[in-house]
Design a protein around this motif. Structure first.
Motif, PDB file in Angstrom:
ATOM      1  N   GLU A 154       8.260   7.538   1.262  1.00 46.78           N
ATOM      2  CA  GLU A 154       7.278   7.282   2.319  1.00 46.78           C
ATOM      3  C   GLU A 154       6.308   6.218   1.844  1.00 46.78           C
ATOM      4  N   LEU A 155       6.012   5.250   2.697  1.00 46.43           N
ATOM      5  CA  LEU A 155       4.991   4.239   2.405  1.00 46.43           C
ATOM      6  C   LEU A 155       3.678   4.769   2.965  1.00 46.43           C
ATOM      7  N   LEU A 156       2.683   4.930   2.105  1.00 46.00           N
ATOM      8  CA  LEU A 156       1.403   5.511   2.528  1.00 46.00           C
ATOM      9  C   LEU A 156       0.330   4.469   2.812  1.00 46.00           C
ATOM     10  N   SER A 157       0.522   3.251   2.357  1.00 51.89           N
ATOM     11  CA  SER A 157      -0.496   2.206   2.550  1.00 51.89           C
ATOM     12  C   SER A 157      -0.068   1.268   3.682  1.00 51.89           C
ATOM     13  N   PRO A 158      -1.035   0.629   4.340  1.00 53.17           N
ATOM     14  CA  PRO A 158      -0.704  -0.279   5.445  1.00 53.17           C
ATOM     15  C   PRO A 158      -0.164  -1.616   4.925  1.00 53.17           C
ATOM     16  N   ALA A 159       0.416  -2.384   5.841  1.00 57.60           N
ATOM     17  CA  ALA A 159       0.925  -3.718   5.498  1.00 57.60           C
ATOM     18  C   ALA A 159      -0.227  -4.588   5.022  1.00 57.60           C
TER      19      ALA A 159
END
Length: 191
Positions: A154-159
Motif C-alpha cells: 500500500e502506498l500511504l503518501s500522496p503523489a
C-alpha cells in the motif's frame, strides 16, 4: 496342631480379593488412558507451535525479500506518477493497472486490505512469493507449506511527496492451512 478353617470364611475371602484386584486394574487403566491423552495433547500443542514458528519464518523471509527488491522496482515505476495515475495503480480491489503487478492496494478504502478475506488468501488479489517447488497456489496445497506466502503493498503518501511511505503486509502459512502468520512493515523511500 492344625486348625481347620471354616468353609464359609474361605469363600468370602476369595471373592473379596477378586474385587480388590479388579478395582486396582480399573484405577491403573484410567491412569494409563489419562496419561496417554496428556501426551497426545502435548504433542499436538508442540506441533502447532512449530507450525506457527515456521509460518512466521516464511512471512519474515518474504517481507525482507519484498523490502529489498520489489519495493525499489515498484518505486522506480511510480515515482513520477500523479495522484490520478496512482489511483489506477493502487486500487481498493488490489488489481493494478501496472502490467505484471498484483496486490497493490489503496489504503483509503474502508476496511484495510490486509484484513479482508478476499485479498490475503491463496486465491485473492495479493501477490505470491514462491516457497513451494510444487503447488501452493489457489486450492493447491504445496509440498513445503499449505500455500505460498502472499503479500500486498500500500502506498500511504500522496503523489509528489519527498518521501514515499509504503506498508507491506505478508501472510504465510505452515503445512496446516489453519496456522498462519501475518506481519507488516512500513518502508520509506526518499526522492
Amino acid at each position: 496342631m492344625r486348625r481347620s478353617l471354616n468353609g464359609n470364611k474361605l469363600k468370602q475371602q476369595q471373592g473379596f480379593s477378586l474385587l480388590v484386584v479388579l478395582a486396582m486394574l480399573l484405577v491403573i487403566s484410567f491412569l494409563a488412558i489419562g496419561g496417554a491423552q496428556i501426551v497426545n495433547t502435548e504433542m499436538a500443542m508442540s506441533g502447532t507451535s512449530m507450525e506457527k514458528k515456521s509460518a512466521f519464518s516464511y512471512a519474515d523471509t518474504t517481507l525482507k525479500v519484498i523490502e529489498n527488491t520489489e519495493l525499489f522496482k515498484l518505486d522506480e515505476l511510480i515515482k513520477d506518477k500523479t495522484d490520478a495515475e496512482l489511483a489506477t495503480i493502487f486500487t481498493s480491489t488490489c488489481t493494478s493497472s501496472l502490467t505484471g503487478w498484483k496486490g497493490l492496494c489503496s489504503s483509503s478504502s474502508g476496511q484495510p486490505a490486509w484484513q479482508r478475506d478476499d485479498i490475503m488468501t491463496p486465491c485473492g488479489n495479493s501477490n505470491s512469493y514462491a516457497v513451494n517447488s510444487t503447488g501452493g497456489g489457489c486450492n493447491d496445497p504445496g509440498d513445503v507449506v499449505w500455500a505460498n506466502p502472499r503479500y500486498i503493498i500500500e502506498l500511504l503518501s500522496p503523489a509528489g511527496a519527498d518521501e514515499r511511505i509504503y506498508r507491506v503486509t505478508v501472510r504465510a502459512w505452515g503445512k496446516n492451512k489453519k496456522v498462519s502468520s501475518t506481519i507488516q512493515s512500513y518502508f520509506s523511500i526518499s526522492s
